[in-house]
Design a protein around this motif. Structure first.
Motif, mmCIF file in Angstrom:
data_model
loop_
_atom_site.group_PDB
_atom_site.id
_atom_site.type_symbol
_atom_site.label_atom_id
_atom_site.label_comp_id
_atom_site.label_asym_id
_atom_site.label_seq_id
_atom_site.Cartn_x
_atom_site.Cartn_y
_atom_site.Cartn_z
ATOM 1 N N THR A 670 0.865 -1.178 0.000
ATOM 2 C CA THR A 670 0.000 0.000 0.000
ATOM 3 C C THR A 670 0.901 1.228 0.000
ATOM 4 O O THR A 670 2.131 1.115 -0.159
ATOM 5 C CB THR A 670 -0.937 0.000 1.216
ATOM 6 O OG1 THR A 670 -1.879 1.072 1.086
ATOM 7 C CG2 THR A 670 -0.161 0.166 2.504
ATOM 8 N N LEU A 671 0.292 2.415 0.169
ATOM 9 C CA LEU A 671 1.064 3.652 0.254
ATOM 10 C C LEU A 671 1.289 4.009 1.715
ATOM 11 O O LEU A 671 0.350 3.996 2.515
ATOM 12 C CB LEU A 671 0.313 4.798 -0.432
ATOM 13 C CG LEU A 671 0.190 4.768 -1.952
ATOM 14 C CD1 LEU A 671 -0.396 6.075 -2.439
ATOM 15 C CD2 LEU A 671 1.522 4.526 -2.608
ATOM 16 N N PRO A 672 2.506 4.349 2.095
ATOM 17 C CA PRO A 672 2.763 4.755 3.489
ATOM 18 C C PRO A 672 2.271 6.181 3.737
ATOM 19 O O PRO A 672 2.178 6.998 2.817
ATOM 20 C CB PRO A 672 4.282 4.653 3.608
ATOM 21 C CG PRO A 672 4.781 4.882 2.215
ATOM 22 C CD PRO A 672 3.743 4.301 1.289
ATOM 23 N N GLY A 673 1.929 6.458 4.986
ATOM 24 C CA GLY A 673 1.552 7.811 5.372
ATOM 25 C C GLY A 673 0.114 8.166 5.083
ATOM 26 O O GLY A 673 -0.257 9.330 5.191
ATOM 27 N N GLY A 674 -0.709 7.194 4.728
ATOM 28 C CA GLY A 674 -2.100 7.469 4.429
ATOM 29 C C GLY A 674 -3.042 6.778 5.391
ATOM 30 O O GLY A 674 -2.629 6.019 6.284
ATOM 31 N N SER A 675 -4.340 7.015 5.213
ATOM 32 C CA SER A 675 -5.336 6.425 6.102
ATOM 33 C C SER A 675 -5.428 4.923 5.917
ATOM 34 O O SER A 675 -5.774 4.197 6.857
ATOM 35 C CB SER A 675 -6.695 7.073 5.849
ATOM 36 O OG SER A 675 -7.112 6.851 4.511
ATOM 37 N N THR A 676 -5.116 4.415 4.693
ATOM 38 C CA THR A 676 -5.172 2.970 4.470
ATOM 39 C C THR A 676 -4.126 2.260 5.321
ATOM 40 O O THR A 676 -4.423 1.283 6.022
ATOM 41 C CB THR A 676 -4.959 2.655 2.980
ATOM 42 O OG1 THR A 676 -5.941 3.335 2.203
ATOM 43 C CG2 THR A 676 -5.047 1.166 2.728
ATOM 44 N N GLU A 677 -2.904 2.757 5.282
ATOM 45 C CA GLU A 677 -1.855 2.153 6.098
ATOM 46 C C GLU A 677 -2.165 2.312 7.583
ATOM 47 O O GLU A 677 -1.938 1.385 8.381
ATOM 48 C CB GLU A 677 -0.503 2.791 5.779
ATOM 49 C CG GLU A 677 0.646 2.102 6.504
ATOM 50 C CD GLU A 677 1.910 2.957 6.542
ATOM 51 O OE1 GLU A 677 2.991 2.381 6.608
ATOM 52 O OE2 GLU A 677 1.786 4.193 6.524
ATOM 53 N N ASP A 678 -2.691 3.465 7.953
ATOM 54 C CA ASP A 678 -3.002 3.700 9.360
ATOM 55 C C ASP A 678 -4.058 2.730 9.851
ATOM 56 O O ASP A 678 -3.995 2.207 10.967
ATOM 57 C CB ASP A 678 -3.470 5.140 9.530
ATOM 58 C CG ASP A 678 -3.474 5.563 10.992
ATOM 59 O OD1 ASP A 678 -2.595 5.108 11.743
ATOM 60 O OD2 ASP A 678 -4.367 6.336 11.374
ATOM 61 N N ASN A 679 -5.066 2.456 9.021
ATOM 62 C CA ASN A 679 -6.128 1.534 9.396
ATOM 63 C C ASN A 679 -5.590 0.116 9.543
ATOM 64 O O ASN A 679 -5.916 -0.598 10.495
ATOM 65 C CB ASN A 679 -7.238 1.580 8.341
ATOM 66 C CG ASN A 679 -8.437 0.746 8.726
ATOM 67 O OD1 ASN A 679 -8.420 -0.464 8.594
ATOM 68 N ND2 ASN A 679 -9.491 1.404 9.172
ATOM 69 N N ILE A 680 -4.735 -0.318 8.596
ATOM 70 C CA ILE A 680 -4.160 -1.665 8.665
ATOM 71 C C ILE A 680 -3.229 -1.774 9.867
ATOM 72 O O ILE A 680 -3.174 -2.810 10.546
ATOM 73 C CB ILE A 680 -3.429 -1.995 7.353
ATOM 74 C CG1 ILE A 680 -4.431 -2.029 6.179
ATOM 75 C CG2 ILE A 680 -2.697 -3.315 7.455
ATOM 76 C CD1 ILE A 680 -3.779 -2.226 4.835
#
Length: 1017
Positions: A670-680
């Protein structure tokens, strides 16, 4: 008997005005009781009307209670007029209103400080005829609209009507920001203190306008005041003349209300028109019928003075005056010292506009704040916002400016981007560097840019769009500090965030969000790999239950049905009576016929003969046609190469939870520093630790790695990945699994921003009018989406419900075939016998060959022979008796024929000469005397003399053929159609002479060949 109706008038005592108020009351009372007006005829006939006037000397509750006990309860009062012309008498008026409300009395009120002007209370029975704070608010709104003062603030103290004033102003305007104008409501002394502070802050100059309510202006109109120069105030008239008019108007309204009730209700005499209460009882009753009187008064409309009420009982239009604070003299020095006074400069009066009256503003010359010659600029200059963004296709995309003009073209807008590193291969084209901040002047376009244009147009602001410095979306680090876009909002470096930033709970604690303009979530992107045609593709057009129903049940059921119908049919096997050598048909041959018809094979088959079995075979042929047509049509959709891909069920798929369980290991990023990574990271820490080594810096980098096989799946925002899969050049990308962590994209703001409400309203308007849907279709649609949708639609298997009509057809065929079989049996048993009598010319054979054949004599004989063959005796004694009976029958027939011939010979011999006979009789006589005839009648007789006699009587002829007759039992008497009744065919075949015979008129003639002419017989 007339009912008593009384109006009680309550006015605070005012020594200078007592006589005036009493005179006004007396005049109004005289008019309704004894005046010449015809408007009160029904009132005077049905009621005994009266009015009473009382003055209150104090604001004590005791005085008000005594008023109710001694006056209102005792005099049968059914309505109250309460007047209040000052704040010092407001409490007594409130007591009266509360008691009247609890007891059910209708109240006509003249109270400018009435607090319920904006309330829609269905149980209220108050009619307000005085100017209220609501009317002053409306007057201020008209002034603001006249001079285009769109931005203002409200300054108020905690006086009685402050909440109503704030609510009224909020309901009349859509924006409230402290930039250019103030409205004030407070007591006069408090208002002066507020203006002193405003003057110290520099808010009373030429760029600011103050509007004051009547309470803030005070009662010293026309005298010296300390208010600053150029203020405007709205004042209602509370002079004694106005109170007198209010008394007369209220009495008139009350009387006209009773008059309307008297006209409408003929049985009003049976209704109590006043409540029965006394202070002697401990419990007072509520007058329910008071609501009828209240509604009747509220429905009255007067022309002079103009009076009409709103739904909540407030007078619609009133007269207000506008005052301006001006210097006492033309000397500006005096003005600066505060020597000003309030001067009337305008009016707000009701005027007729068609059928309705509206409040109209009329203004004269005004002295503006600071001695300016013109009012403060009404519509302010456009606001300016700094807006931060981040690239995310298709929401924010970077495009180069025009090479010649250097300006943005098309749908793009100017934006500032961070400079790329010198070794970055994707450098900006046609870009210039801003010397102030060192950022690149470039152009941005996309869905969010279109939204920004709408916001800028509707809210009238200019903006500067720039890229966030660190290039991150914004998540908390280990220390709890934010980065990226969220940090920009926390530090208030920007006024707004416009991009595809997702609304999350954590981010909402650090910044404000607008209403979501698009729903999104987290999904998974995988690559498609071309594969081979499936080995079972030829079975794919139908699902497993359909194949079982067609090839197992339908085939065997139809084949069995055809054989059963053929077995039972009289034209077919006739329940086993017909020889299989004559009609070769069996159950397996029926199945062979069914399979051959199903696949259209050109093979040799045995066809059924029965009508019902043939009909069912035709129905099966139609079923087979439908089956082959649908199968062929759907086969092409499945005879294609199957795209292979990782069909992940979602974020919780076992390959993501345990990627090392497969070989090779499953790789995803995924992309680091985004909400997707934060959620995972928060919900799936093990997965987050594993994927960190595969994470990519951008969506494009992730897609390239996916297509190259470096990773197997890419996890990111659902709408972004849907867009990327839809625009892939080879359509080799696919989103799989369910969306996870559903949320939405919103516009971001610093905490406490006043622009949030304005943006929310615009987003809701765009959703209602369909503009957001149009933007989504324009920016998010892709060519690959339609191809995938089309492919999915054509690859559905045919199930049993889709083929139901064909099975119904087959079942209907079996049912009709059963009916035809019953009709066939009925024909052979009953109908053939009747039809044979009428079908002399063989017309039935033109309709059906089998029917025509069944009606011939030959067929009847064949049927009889077949019947006897199958029903002959098996017992030797029975066979002997049967043969003896048949033999006797043959001899009897022979003797009968002999007798007929003798009689005929005798008749011929008695004729005078042979010339009298006809030609045919001569031939017959000649033949009977020939040797052939003698031979024909001399075969096998019980009388030994018969043969010799027959031969001796005949003329000279060649010796007859000697045939040795065997007394062997005949196989069957019914074989007479094939041989002589007395000659066994097996014996005839042994003699050469037996071949010389001819059948004529039902008899066999021995010694005559078939070549002989019939005329010789």
């Amino acid at each position: 008997m007339k009912q008593d109706v009384v109006l009680q008038i309550v006015i605070p005592h005012q020594t200078s005005a007592v006589n005036k108020y009493e005179n006004a009351h007396a005049n109004a009372k005289q008019t309704i009781k004894h005046g010449r007006e015809s408007d009160y005829n029904n009132l005077r006939k049905r009621f005994s009307i009266n009015t009473w006037l009382n003055f209150t000397d104090s604001n004590s509750p005791k005085e008000i209670l005594n008023l109710f006990c001694k006056e209102i309860f005792a005099k049968h009062v059914n309505a109250i007029l309460s007047l209040n012309y000052g704040t010092d008498t407001a409490s007594s008026n409130n007591y009266i209103m509360k008691l009247a409300e609890n007891l059910g009395y209708p109240v006509i009120s003249w109270d400018p400080n009435y607090p319920g002007a904006l309330e829609m209370d269905q149980n209220s029975r108050v009619l307000q005829i005085a100017p209220t704070i609501n009317h002053q608010c409306e007057g201020m709104h008209r002034i603001l609209s006249r001079y285009n003062w769109t931005d203002f603030a409200i300054v108020t103290t905690k006086i009685t009507s402050n909440d109503d004033f704030i609510s009224c102003m909020r309901s009349m305007v859509t924006r409230t920001s402290v930039t250019q104008g103030y409205t004030t409501t407070a007591q006069s002394e408090e208002a002066l203190d507020i203006m002193d502070v405003a003057k110290e802050m520099g808010l009373t100059g030429q760029n600011y306008m103050w509007l004051l309510t009547s309470a803030s202006m005070g009662e010293h109109i026309g005298r010296s005041t300390k208010f600053p120069l150029g203020l405007l105030g709205i004042l209602y008239n509370n002079s004694q003349e106005v109170i007198e008019t209010a008394i007369e108007t209220s009495v008139k309204l009350w009387a006209l209300g009773l008059e309307a009730l008297a006209k409408q209700d003929l049985f009003l005499d049976q209704t109590r028109m006043y409540p029965e209460n006394t202070c002697a009882t401990s419990r007072l009753t509520f007058w329910r019928d008071g609501d009828r009187l209240y509604r009747a008064i509220k429905g009255i409309t007067l022309e002079n003075p103009p009076v009409s009420f709103t739904d909540n009982g407030i007078i619609e239009n009133v007269a207000l005056k506008i005052y301006n604070s001006r210097p006492l003299s033309n000397s500006h020095s005096l003005a600066k010292l505060g020597s000003n006074k309030w001067i009337e400069v305008g009016d707000i009066v009701p005027k007729k506009n068609g059928d309705k009256s509206e409040m109209t503003l009329e203004m004269n010359e005004v002295v503006w704040p600071g001695g300016a010659v013109s009012p403060p600029k009404g519509r302010p200059e456009k606001r300016f916002f700094r807006i931060v963004t981040l690239k995310e296709e298709p929401y924010i995309m970077y495009v180069p400016p025009d090479a010649e003009t250097g300006k943005c073209t098309g749908y793009s807008v100017p934006c500032k981007l961070n400079q790329k590193k010198p070794d970055d291969p994707e450098q900006y084209m046609n870009a210039t560097i801003d010397e102030k901040d060192g950022m690149v002047n470039y152009c941005c376009t996309g869905l969010c840019v279109d939204l920004l244009k709408v916001f800028s147009e509707k809210l009238m602001f200019d903006y500067e769009l720039y890229e966030v410095r660190d290039g991150l979306w914004g998540i908390k680090n280990e220390k709890g500090d934010w980065n990226g876009l969220v940090k920009e909002m926390q530090e208030k470096k920007a006024d707004m965030v416009i991009t595809s930033i997702k609304i999350t709970h954590q981010r909402s604690t650090a910044m404000d969000f607008s209403t979501p303009f698009l729903e999104t979530g987290i999904t998974i992107l995988v690559a498609l790999r071309k594969g081979a045609i499936s080995a079972t593709a030829f079975l794919e057009p139908y699902d497993f239950p359909s194949w079982c129903l067609i090839l197992v049940f339908s085939v065997h059921a139809s084949g069995s049905s055809i054989f059963i119908f053929e077995w039972l049919s009289p034209s077919g096997l006739d329940r086993g009576r017909r020889s299989l050598r004559e009609h070769k048909f069996s159950l397996f041959r029926s199945f062979w016929l069914i399979w051959a018809m199903l696949f259209g094979a050109s093979v040799s088959t045995d066809n059924p003969r029965g009508m019902s079995s043939r009909f069912l075979a035709n129905v099966w042929a139609l079923f087979a046609l439908v089956f082959l047509a649908s199968y062929t049509a759907n086969l092409a959709a499945f005879m294609i190469t199957i795209d292979e891909y990782y069909d992940l069920s979602g974020i919780q798929d076992w390959r993501l939870a345990n990627p090392t369980a497969v070989t090779p290991h499953f790789k995803f990023a995924t992309l680091p520093g985004g909400s997707t990574e934060d959620n995972i990271r928060m919900k799936y820490p093990r997965m987050h630790r594993y994927m960190q080594k595969y994470n990519k810096t951008s969506v494009d980098a992730g897609i390239r790695a996916l297509l190259a096989g470096e990773i197997h799946a890419f996890i990111y925002d659902a709408t972004v990945l849907e867009y990327e899969s839809g625009r892939a050049k080879e359509c080799d990308l696919l989103t799989v699994g369910k969306w996870y962590a559903m949320t939405g994209y919103g516009v971001g703001f610093p905490k406490g921003s006043l622009v949030v409400g304005e943006i929310d309203k615009i987003i809701l308007d765009l959703q209602r009018n369909g503009e957001l849907d149009r933007l989504q279709k324009f920016w998010l649609a892709g060519a690959c989406h339609s191809k995938k949708d089309k492919k999915n639609k054509t690859s559905n298997k045919i199930g049993v419900p889709n083929f139901t009509s064909a099975f119904i057809l087959l079942a209907s065929g079996v049912t009709l075939a059963t009916v035809l079989m019953l009709l066939e049996h009925a024909y052979f048993k009953f109908g053939r016998r009747c039809l044979k009598k009428y079908d002399k010319t063989g017309c039935c054979a033109l309709v059906s060959l089998s029917m025509g054949k069944s009606l011939t004599f030959e067929q009847s004989v064949i049927d009889t022979i077949d019947f006897h063959k199958r029903h002959r005796c098996k017992d030797p004694i029975c066979e002997t008796q049967l043969w003896k009976a048949k033999h006797e029958l043959d001899l009897a027939l022979f003797r009968l024929q002999r007798m007929k011939d003798e009689l005929l010979d005798k008749s011929y011999s008695e004729a005078e000469n042979i010339g009298n006979l006809s030609d045919s009789d001569k031939k017959r006589l000649h033949f009977r005397r020939s040797p052939s005839y003698t031979n024909a009648i001399s075969v096998e007789s019980d009388n030994p003399d018969t043969p010799e006699r027959a031969v001796s009587d005949a003329p000279s002829a060649p010796p007859p053929i000697q045939v040795e007759i065997s007394h062997k039992r005949l196989p069957s008497y019914s074989q007479a159609v094939d041989m002589s009744p007395v000659i066994d065919k097996r014996d005839v075949d042994k003699s050469p002479a037996a071949t010389k015979s001819k059948y004529f008129e039902g008899k066999y003639y021995v010694g005559v060949t078939n070549q002989n002419d019939d005329s010789e017989l």
